[in-house]
Design an enzyme around this catalytic site. Structure first.
Site, mmCIF file in Angstrom:
data_model
loop_
_atom_site.group_PDB
_atom_site.id
_atom_site.type_symbol
_atom_site.label_atom_id
_atom_site.label_comp_id
_atom_site.label_asym_id
_atom_site.label_seq_id
_atom_site.Cartn_x
_atom_site.Cartn_y
_atom_site.Cartn_z
ATOM 1 N N ASN A 114 -12.830 -3.867 2.412
ATOM 2 C CA ASN A 114 -13.925 -2.898 2.414
ATOM 3 C C ASN A 114 -14.747 -2.985 1.133
ATOM 4 O O ASN A 114 -14.184 -3.114 0.039
ATOM 5 C CB ASN A 114 -13.350 -1.476 2.542
ATOM 6 N N GLN A 173 -14.481 1.818 1.219
ATOM 7 C CA GLN A 173 -13.775 1.430 -0.011
ATOM 8 C C GLN A 173 -13.479 2.675 -0.846
ATOM 9 O O GLN A 173 -14.409 3.405 -1.219
ATOM 10 C CB GLN A 173 -14.620 0.446 -0.833
ATOM 11 N N HIS A 201 -10.027 -5.771 -3.095
ATOM 12 C CA HIS A 201 -8.687 -6.024 -2.552
ATOM 13 C C HIS A 201 -8.798 -6.355 -1.075
ATOM 14 O O HIS A 201 -9.708 -5.896 -0.391
ATOM 15 C CB HIS A 201 -7.781 -4.802 -2.737
ATOM 16 N N PHE A 202 -7.866 -7.170 -0.612
ATOM 17 C CA PHE A 202 -7.707 -7.433 0.815
ATOM 18 C C PHE A 202 -6.474 -6.676 1.290
ATOM 19 O O PHE A 202 -5.449 -6.670 0.605
ATOM 20 C CB PHE A 202 -7.502 -8.931 1.090
ATOM 21 N N HIS A 203 -6.606 -6.058 2.456
ATOM 22 C CA HIS A 203 -5.449 -5.457 3.126
ATOM 23 C C HIS A 203 -4.895 -6.503 4.093
ATOM 24 O O HIS A 203 -5.662 -7.113 4.845
ATOM 25 C CB HIS A 203 -5.860 -4.264 3.995
ATOM 26 N N ASP A 213 0.856 -1.189 0.000
ATOM 27 C CA ASP A 213 0.000 0.000 0.000
ATOM 28 C C ASP A 213 0.889 1.234 0.000
ATOM 29 O O ASP A 213 1.883 1.286 0.732
ATOM 30 C CB ASP A 213 -0.895 -0.046 1.266
HETATM 31 P P1 5GP Z 1 -9.715 0.890 0.454
HETATM 32 O O1 5GP Z 1 -10.041 2.045 1.365
HETATM 33 O O2 5GP Z 1 -10.330 1.035 -0.919
HETATM 34 O O3 5GP Z 1 -10.000 -0.443 1.082
HETATM 35 O O4 5GP Z 1 -8.144 0.925 0.310
HETATM 36 C C1 5GP Z 1 -7.481 1.360 -0.837
HETATM 37 C C2 5GP Z 1 -5.998 1.388 -0.493
HETATM 38 O O5 5GP Z 1 -5.276 1.520 -1.694
HETATM 39 C C3 5GP Z 1 -5.593 2.570 0.405
HETATM 40 O O6 5GP Z 1 -5.020 2.073 1.612
HETATM 41 C C4 5GP Z 1 -4.598 3.358 -0.443
HETATM 42 O O7 5GP Z 1 -3.520 3.851 0.314
HETATM 43 C C5 5GP Z 1 -4.151 2.340 -1.479
HETATM 44 N N1 5GP Z 1 -3.825 2.922 -2.774
HETATM 45 C C6 5GP Z 1 -4.575 3.813 -3.482
HETATM 46 N N2 5GP Z 1 -3.981 4.112 -4.648
HETATM 47 C C7 5GP Z 1 -2.829 3.401 -4.684
HETATM 48 C C8 5GP Z 1 -1.785 3.288 -5.639
HETATM 49 O O8 5GP Z 1 -1.785 3.927 -6.693
HETATM 50 N N3 5GP Z 1 -0.748 2.458 -5.330
HETATM 51 C C9 5GP Z 1 -0.702 1.757 -4.165
HETATM 52 N N4 5GP Z 1 0.353 0.965 -3.959
HETATM 53 N N5 5GP Z 1 -1.681 1.818 -3.242
HETATM 54 C C10 5GP Z 1 -2.733 2.636 -3.499
#
Ligand code: 5GP
Ligand code: ZN
Length: 136
Positions: free
Chosen positions: A84, A91, A97-99, A30
């Protein structure tokens, strides 16, 4: 999807710090990590949310989440797996995606949540709602 950032990352049109890759899956760091090693695991094909993902991709995805988790568990005390769905649930990127977030004593991360109390009737209703929609 043409303007999906994770599709672009999966196709290597945008660079990322890749930690794992196979035919169907990419796992990369991330770029705004909650902790060092915070990894995102994504299917290479686009689906917005968990409920929209086909079974084969889901199997590969969750097995890859476990693979990354096993690696992370070797150098961290614990880890969170977070996923999320839809903006209301946090989200930001609309490609499933999974974190996997490494956790260690004193890392200061807090997932705060309210603890509302529900009536028995509300609980009964929601059980029925879930059950009646399970096979749809
Ligand atoms: P969400 O809130 O959708 O579950 O999490 C999206 C995650 O993607 C966030 O933690 C954010 O920091 C990460 N993210 C967003 N854009 C990029 C990107 O261009 N590259 C990387 N490596 N991570 C990203
Ligand atoms: Zn996508």
């Amino acid at each position: 999807m043409a303007d999906c950032i994770f599709c672009k990352i999966a196709k290597k049109q945008i660079s990322s710090d890749i930690v794992y890759e196979d035919k169907k899956i990419l796992a990369f760091l991330d770029n705004r990590p909650a902790s060092l090693g915070h990894t995102l695991v994504v299917p290479k094909t686009h689906a917005e949310t968990l409920d929209k993902l086909d079974e084969d991709s889901l199997k590969s995805l969750i097995l890859s989440v476990q693979k990354v988790s096993k690696a992370i568990s070797k150098f961290s005390q614990g880890y969170n797996v977070i996923q999320n769905n839809k903006e209301v649930a946090g989200q930001i990127v609309h490609h499933i995606h999974f974190h996997v977030v490494p956790r260690n004593d004193g890392d200061g991360i807090r997932w705060n949540r309210p603890n509302p109390v529900f009536s028995e009737k509300e609980i009964k209703n929601v059980i029925e709602k879930i059950k009646s929609n399970l096979n749809l």
